[in-house]
Structure formats: structure tokens, C-alpha cells
Design a protein around this motif. Structure first.
Motif, PDB file in Angstrom:
ATOM      1  N   ILE A   1       0.858  -1.179   0.000  1.00 46.93           N
ATOM      2  CA  ILE A   1       0.000   0.000   0.000  1.00 46.93           C
ATOM      3  C   ILE A   1       0.894   1.229   0.000  1.00 46.93           C
TER       4      ILE A   1
ATOM      5  N   HIS B   1      -1.530  -1.060  -4.305  1.00 45.86           N
ATOM      6  CA  HIS B   1      -2.683  -0.165  -4.192  1.00 45.86           C
ATOM      7  C   HIS B   1      -2.213   1.152  -3.583  1.00 45.86           C
TER       8      HIS B   1
ATOM      9  N   LEU C   1      -9.798   0.554   3.156  1.00 43.98           N
ATOM     10  CA  LEU C   1      -9.184  -0.527   2.389  1.00 43.98           C
ATOM     11  C   LEU C   1      -8.950  -1.755   3.258  1.00 43.98           C
TER      12      LEU C   1
END
Length: 293
Positions: free
Chosen positions: A83, A121, A132
Motif C-alpha cells: 500500500i 494499491h 481498504l
């Protein structure tokens, strides 16, 4: 006198089996034997490890290396999730490390397509990150590593210094960390987050909260996000760098960058501020242990 029937009705105390303890002690290898030795086996699973340091210290480099090595046995079919809060995503460097990663493995241990098992992401805010995390359940059973790079960027400009904003920020710290720890504990993966540093002004110690002063590039620094966030992570590793004269060449005006990894706190490592030198090249991050270690 207590009868057998009364004993049978009593609830057994909560116990932990030897197998449970072995699972709790599992480590994720870093890809460097010297670093694994320094870290007593690697990055601990079922907990949050923070890599803190200035830009260029090697935080993202080590994260990318961990993404690849999380797919080695005993979990060759495992996946990793990266992430990012600071675009662009480091795709070119990840591909370079993947090529080297495959080249240095015996054929029997090579994942066929390591990049296919790394999910990427981007998030912009702390609320985005929390949202998320609540949507990741379908992939968590296969996950061996989750990386957040960096946590500080999500809180850099969204919050003011008012008491209301500081309380809201702390609440988000605890909600994010609580969700990460619950997921990591349930599914057995490692969580690695990166954090930034700020300069220390005045006579305060660099670590804050009684920690040893932290020094990088000749500056006294402290990790971003303060003591509230420090209480959310299980392990904090400080990556520093410095410029030193390179005596291997005749021109004494030439310098080279030296980097070190230091243990700030960790429940499974000595709390003596121990450190080791690290280097970064096209193949990845490597530890250079002192001869006495």
C-alpha cells in the motif's frame, strides 16, 4: 470437598499450546542472511514492524525486497500487498529486484511469476487506508506480508494542531493499528510500515518517550507521529545514513554514503540500541555484521 461433577462443571483456564507458540515465533526472512541474523530470524509475523528514517535511508528498498522473499518456502504460493501513500509506485525498481531474486534462487525454489503475487494499491488519506483494510478479507488467507509505505504521509496535511484534531488523529492511529494487528494475528502474516523523521529542536532526546537520541546525516531526529503512534507498533527499526570520507581512493574530498539499521525497541531483540551496517546495490539490501556479532 469438591466432587468430580463440580470439577467437570468448572471452566478450564485459557491455555496456549506449544504449536501456538511456534506459530507466534514465525519470522519473515529479509533475503539477507546477515540481516536475518541481526533480527533474530527476520521480520516477526503477527505483529507490526516499523521502519523509520529519512528519505534515502533504504526503507522502501527493504520493503520491496521483503515483498519478493515473502513468497519463498514454506509459503511459495503466498501473496504480498503493498500500500503506497506517496506515488509513483516503484515498479521499475521492483522489476529489477525481481530479476535478481529469481537469478539467485535454485530452480526448484523459484516462484514462476513472483510479481503476479504482489498486489499494489495507492491511498491518499488515513480514512482511505482504514476503508481498504476492511475490504481485504478475501485475500488475507493467502497473505504473508502487508506493507504500508508510508504511514506518516497519510497524516501530514489532513490534521491541524487543535485538540479536537489531535484526538481524532490518535483515534485513527489506534483503529488502524488495531485492525492490522487483528488481521495479522488471525491469518499469521507480517505487517511492515514505514515512517518518516523530523528534526529535534532544543534539548529533547531524539527518540522521545525515554528512547535514545536518533541521529542521521548529522542531525538529531525523532520519528514522526509522536508517542501515540509509537505505542501502536510492536517493533521499531531506525535506518540512518551518513557521509564519510572514502579512504579507499586518493581524493580525500570524495565521500561515500554509509547506512545503518538500529533497534529502537523490539520485544524479541536486545534493547541495547544494537545496530549493523547495511548496503544497497542493484541486487537489494544487505547487512554487514561486525565480526563480534
Amino acid at each position: 470437598m469438591i466432587t468430580e461433577e463440580e470439577i467437570a462443571k468448572q471452566q478450564l483456564p485459557a491455555v496456549t499450546t506449544a504449536a501456538d507458540l511456534l506459530l507466534l515465533a514465525q519470522k519473515l526472512p529479509t533475503g539477507c542472511p546477515n540481516l536475518d541474523r541481526f533480527l533474530a530470524g527476520g521480520i516477526p509475523c503477527r505483529s507490526i514492524t516499523e521502519l523509520v528514517g529519512e528519505n534515502g535511508a533504504g526503507k522502501t528498498q527493504l520493503c520491496l525486497q521483503l515483498l519478493l522473499h515473502s513468497q519463498l518456502p514454506p509459503s511459495p504460493s503466498a501473496s504480498a500487498f503493498y500500500i503506497s501513500s506517496e506515488p509513483p509506485l516503484p515498479l521499475r525498481r521492483l522489476q529489477q529486484l525481481a530479476d535478481s531474486f529469481l537469478l539467485h534462487l535454485p530452480p526448484s525454489s523459484r516462484p514462476s511469476t513472483p510479481l503476479d503475487n504482489i498486489f499494489l494499491h495507492s491511498v491518499q488519506t488515513a480514512d482511505d487506508l482504514l476503508s481498504l483494510l476492511h475490504r481485504l478479507d478475501p485475500i488475507l488467507p493467502r497473505l504473508r506480508l502487508l506493507v504500508i509505505d508510508s504511514i506518516a504521509a497519510l497524516f501530514r496535511s489532513e490534521f491541524e494542531t487543535s485538540s479536537t484534531d489531535l484526538v481524532r488523529r490518535s483515534n485513527l492511529f489506534f483503529r488502524i493499528a488495531g485492525k492490522l494487528k487483528a488481521q495479522a494475528t488471525r491469518f499469521g502474516f507480517a505487517v511492515v510500515v514505514t515512517n518518516q523523521v523530523g528534526d529535534v529542536i532544543g534539548v529533547e532526546t531524539g527518540g522521545g518517550g525515554g528512547f535514545r537520541p536518533l541521529v542521521t546525516s548529522g542531525r538529531r531526529v525523532c520519528p514522526a507521529l509522536g508517542l501515540s503512534w509509537a505505542n501502536c507498533v510492536n517493533t521499531r527499526l531506525f535506518l540512518s545514513r551518513s557521509q564519510e570520507c572514502d579512504f579507499r581512493i586518493s581524493d580525500l574530498n570524495q565521500t561515500r554514503t554509509r547506512r545503518r539499521m538500529q533497534v529502537v525497541f523490539a520485544p524479541h531483540l536486545p534493547s541495547d540500541g544494537s545496530s549493523c551496517e547495511i548496503t544497497i546495490d542493484r541486487h537489494g539490501v544487505h547487512g554487514l555484521l561486525d565480526s563480534g556479532l
